[in-house]
Motif scaffolding. Structure first.
Motif, mmCIF file in Angstrom:
data_model
loop_
_atom_site.group_PDB
_atom_site.id
_atom_site.type_symbol
_atom_site.label_atom_id
_atom_site.label_comp_id
_atom_site.label_asym_id
_atom_site.label_seq_id
_atom_site.Cartn_x
_atom_site.Cartn_y
_atom_site.Cartn_z
ATOM 1 N N UNK A 1 0.861 -1.183 0.000
ATOM 2 C CA UNK A 1 0.000 0.000 0.000
ATOM 3 C C UNK A 1 0.893 1.228 0.000
ATOM 4 N N UNK A 2 0.856 2.044 -1.065
ATOM 5 C CA UNK A 2 1.670 3.277 -1.077
ATOM 6 C C UNK A 2 1.080 4.288 -0.093
ATOM 7 N N UNK A 3 1.816 5.361 0.200
ATOM 8 C CA UNK A 3 1.314 6.354 1.168
ATOM 9 C C UNK A 3 -0.058 6.912 0.779
ATOM 10 N N UNK A 4 -0.332 7.028 -0.540
ATOM 11 C CA UNK A 4 -1.599 7.605 -1.007
ATOM 12 C C UNK A 4 -2.797 6.754 -0.582
ATOM 13 N N UNK A 5 -2.561 5.498 -0.199
ATOM 14 C CA UNK A 5 -3.671 4.620 0.215
ATOM 15 C C UNK A 5 -4.298 5.098 1.513
ATOM 16 N N UNK A 6 -3.597 5.991 2.229
ATOM 17 C CA UNK A 6 -4.184 6.520 3.460
ATOM 18 C C UNK A 6 -5.178 7.646 3.181
ATOM 19 N N UNK A 7 -5.234 8.114 1.930
ATOM 20 C CA UNK A 7 -6.237 9.107 1.539
ATOM 21 C C UNK A 7 -7.557 8.426 1.193
ATOM 22 N N UNK A 8 -8.487 9.224 0.652
ATOM 23 C CA UNK A 8 -9.822 8.660 0.411
ATOM 24 C C UNK A 8 -9.996 8.115 -1.014
ATOM 25 N N UNK A 9 -9.036 8.422 -1.916
ATOM 26 C CA UNK A 9 -9.202 7.964 -3.306
ATOM 27 C C UNK A 9 -8.848 6.493 -3.453
ATOM 28 N N UNK A 10 -9.657 5.816 -4.247
ATOM 29 C CA UNK A 10 -9.356 4.413 -4.561
ATOM 30 C C UNK A 10 -8.156 4.360 -5.502
ATOM 31 N N UNK A 11 -7.242 3.460 -5.258
ATOM 32 C CA UNK A 11 -6.018 3.368 -6.066
ATOM 33 C C UNK A 11 -6.061 2.138 -6.977
#
Ligand SMILES: N[C@@H](CCC(=O)N[C@@H](CSC=O)C(=O)NCC(=O)O)C(=O)O
Length: 285
Positions: free
Chosen positions: A34-44
């Motif tokens: 899980x990259x750092x952006x996975x802690x945001x609300x957007x689906x990756x």
């Protein structure tokens, strides 16, 4: 599903999970970066990585060094195991490395004693994506890649499910398993003697059959010092089919690189950038 490992990695997390698989009839592990952006609300988006003979879900995670760039790109990487596992799952009678445990070849077996558990095609195409959608914030965008037996799996799965994947790539893939010792042994055991049943799992056959109707981006990298290059029908027969069809697949050959994870680690960034572009994460590959 149970989380059984978590390591902070490039601002994200390298995690490992254990779950019962109804398709395979056994408990399985898989790993997810899980990259750092996975802690945001957007689906990756997800890149599935299919490993080769003898691997588990952990070889790629430990050896390929993909996490640094995946963290920058905002790409989740899912690495499944390479066969069903556990007590009651049959193995090659002689313990051979190229059949049975660690050698599922991403097929749905039809022959005894394999048919009950060896259904890695359905596991990767259906069960695992459904499990990920149910448990994580993943988008519907996906790409798939793999190495050797896993390169075969990635190509076969993408060519047969082209609407599901934005791109496919492979390192030293077995592209014509119908015509090489690893493939003939596995397909014969799992699918039986009727070779028409093998065709669904042969990337050369699938590309020849469907290439005219596909626009799937394909990239293959191949080391020229790979001991298996000619003996196991790696890469070149698929390039020949793509030339024959005028299919715009990319083939990159690298002097001195062998079949190992040293090769994969050296070139994995090129594959991540290729997929990031087709997944819409970046403008240019
Ligand atoms: N043991 C065998 C070959 C085993 C091998 O090279 N496995 C490769 C994949 S080969 C095709 O699917 C691999 O990825 N091994 C795991 C690793 O971490 O390197 C032999 O020695 O001939």
């Amino acid at each position: 599903m149970e989380q059984v490992g978590a390591n902070r990695c490039f601002g994200g997390w390298q995690k490992r999970y254990h779950h019962p698989s109804s398709v395979l009839g056994c408990d399985m592990h898989f790993s997810v970066y899980f990259p750092p952006q996975a802690e945001g609300s957007s689906a990756l988006p997800v890149l599935y990585w299919l490993s080769g003979l003898t691997c588990t879900d952990e070889n790629f995670v430990i050896k390929a060094g993909a996490q640094r760039l995946a963290a920058e790109l905002g790409m989740i990487i899912v690495a499944p195991d390479t066969s069903p596992r556990g007590d009651g799952v049959p193995d090659a009678p002689d313990g051979a490395y190229d059949l049975g445990l660690g050698a599922g070849f991403y097929v749905n077996a039809t022959q005894a004693p394999w048919a009950q558990h060896y259904r890695m095609y359905d596991y990767i195409v259906n069960e695992l994506p459904t499990l990920l959608q149910a448990n994580f914030n993943v988008s519907s965008k996906a790409a798939i890649a793999g190495h050797s037996m896993g390169g075969h799996g990635a190509l076969v799965i993408a060519l047969s499910n082209a609407s599901r994947f934005s791109s496919v790539s492979a390192f030293a893939p077995i592209v014509n398993p119908m015509e090489c010792p690893w493939g003939q042994k596995a397909l014969g055991a799992y699918l039986g003697d009727d070779k028409t049943a093998w065709q669904d799992y042969d990337a050369c056959h699938l590309l020849r059959q469907q290439g005219a109707f596909l626009s799937l981006p394909i990239r293959v990298d191949q080391g020229m010092a790979d001991d298996f290059l000619d003996s196991q029908q790696l890469t070149r027969p698929l390039e020949a089919v793509s030339v024959e069809l005028d299919y715009p697949a990319e083939f990159h050959y690298h002097p001195d690189y062998d079949h190992s994870y040293f090769f994969i680690a050296s070139k994995i960034d090129d594959h991540l950038r290729f997929h990031a572009h087709h997944l819409g994460l970046t403008d240019a590959p």
